[in-house]
Design an enzyme around this catalytic site. Structure first.
Site, short mmCIF file in Angstrom:
data_model
loop_
_atom_site.label_atom_id
_atom_site.label_comp_id
_atom_site.label_asym_id
_atom_site.label_seq_id
_atom_site.Cartn_x
_atom_site.Cartn_y
_atom_site.Cartn_z
N LEU A 1 147.91 73.57 15.70
CA LEU A 1 147.52 72.18 15.56
C LEU A 1 146.62 71.86 16.75
CD1 LEU A 1 150.93 70.44 14.65
CD2 LEU A 1 149.02 70.92 13.11
N ASP A 2 145.55 71.11 16.51
CA ASP A 2 144.67 70.73 17.61
C ASP A 2 145.47 70.02 18.70
OD1 ASP A 2 142.54 71.80 16.33
OD2 ASP A 2 141.61 69.90 15.73
N ARG A 3 144.99 70.08 19.92
CA ARG A 3 145.72 69.52 21.06
C ARG A 3 146.05 68.04 20.85
NH1 ARG A 3 144.31 66.78 25.50
NH2 ARG A 3 142.09 66.92 25.00
N LEU A 4 145.14 67.28 20.24
CA LEU A 4 145.37 65.84 20.08
C LEU A 4 146.17 65.49 18.83
CD1 LEU A 4 141.85 64.52 21.17
CD2 LEU A 4 143.92 64.76 22.54
N VAL A 5 146.56 66.50 18.06
CA VAL A 5 147.29 66.28 16.81
C VAL A 5 148.79 66.46 17.03
CG1 VAL A 5 147.62 67.11 14.44
CG2 VAL A 5 145.33 67.03 15.44
#
Length: 258
Positions: free
Chosen positions: A72-76
């Site tokens: 998952l992307d860091r901001l997700v």
């Protein structure tokens, strides 16, 4: 013959992440399911080594080794599955490659998203220098192939208030920033996604910053949030000759002597 050995020691503090715990939802002998908080990367990368899901689970829950099945992307934020051994990780890899694993995401986007199901079939090209992707549809009237890799995402509107919409996102393929860039392609970018809301992005290589940080810096019309504030404090502290971080176990041993 004289041999000279030159050693270089660098002590660096990682950029901050939000102080949200990594919740373990289910622990089995071979599989671990957790709830990943936003702002924390899954595994060591870039400037992050300890402030990662894998690092936190090892330090706070004594869970190691761990093999992330997907990312998952860091901001997700969201559910994350990790295998606890290499053989189980390989099993999941085969399942994903065979198309037997289905992933769903919920996104809040700008504007009134179309009511009918939308399928975006647009190639995605990732620019490592800029840290962002772009979408391009192949022109059927031209022999020139579209740049990037084939990518497809299905979107279904859940609700809308006319200003924002809640959208179910189902990626058919898995490319870097696929959902984010495909939503931007539809004209409905994620509401707080600075990277794909910004038309102009500061050159992150010149500023030595992440792509998301560069986007925040470029987007003057939006107020900086947690990451912007914390990163400013981090950079300000980094300019001091020496500062002890109370959270760092190595700092007390590194105070200059004399």
């Amino acid at each position: 013959m004289i041999t000279m050995l030159v050693l270089h020691f660098l002590h660096r503090h990682e950029p901050p992440v939000m102080a949200l715990g990594v919740s373990v939802l289910q622990k089995e002998p071979d599989v671990l399911t957790i709830c990943k908080p936003a702002s924390v990367p899954v595994h060591p990368c870039g400037q992050y080594r300890k402030n990662t899901v894998v690092g936190i689970l090892q330090a706070e829950h004594d869970l190691a080794p761990l093999f992330p099945v997907h990312r998952l992307d860091r901001l997700v934020s969201g559910l994350l599955i990790l295998a606890r051994n290499a053989s189980k990780a390989d099993f999941f890899r085969q399942q994903i490659e065979a198309g037997l694993v289905k992933k769903q995401y919920i996104a809040k986007v700008i504007g009134e998203f179309p009511e009918d199901e939308q399928i975006v079939d647009a190639n995605i090209e990732y620019n490592a220098r800029e840290g962002r992707s772009t979408a391009e549809v192949r022109d059927t009237s031209s022999d020139t192939p579209a740049k990037g890799k084939a990518a497809c995402t299905k979107f279904t509107r859940i609700s809308t208030n006319g200003t924002h919409s809640i959208v179910l996102c189902e990626p058919i393929t898995g490319r870097t920033h696929q959902i984010r860039v495909h939503l931007q392609y539809t004209g409905h970018p994620i509401a707080n996604d600075m990277l794909y809301l910004s038309e102009h992005i500061t050159d992150r290589s010149a500023g030595g910053m992440s792509a998301d940080r560069a986007a925040v810096k470029s987007h003057h019309s939006l107020k900086p949030g947690f990451y912007d504030k914390c990163h400013d404090e981090y950079e300000e502290n980094s300019e001091d000759e020496f500062r002890i971080d109370p959270m760092c176990t190595n700092c007390p041993n590194l105070v200059p002597k004399g």
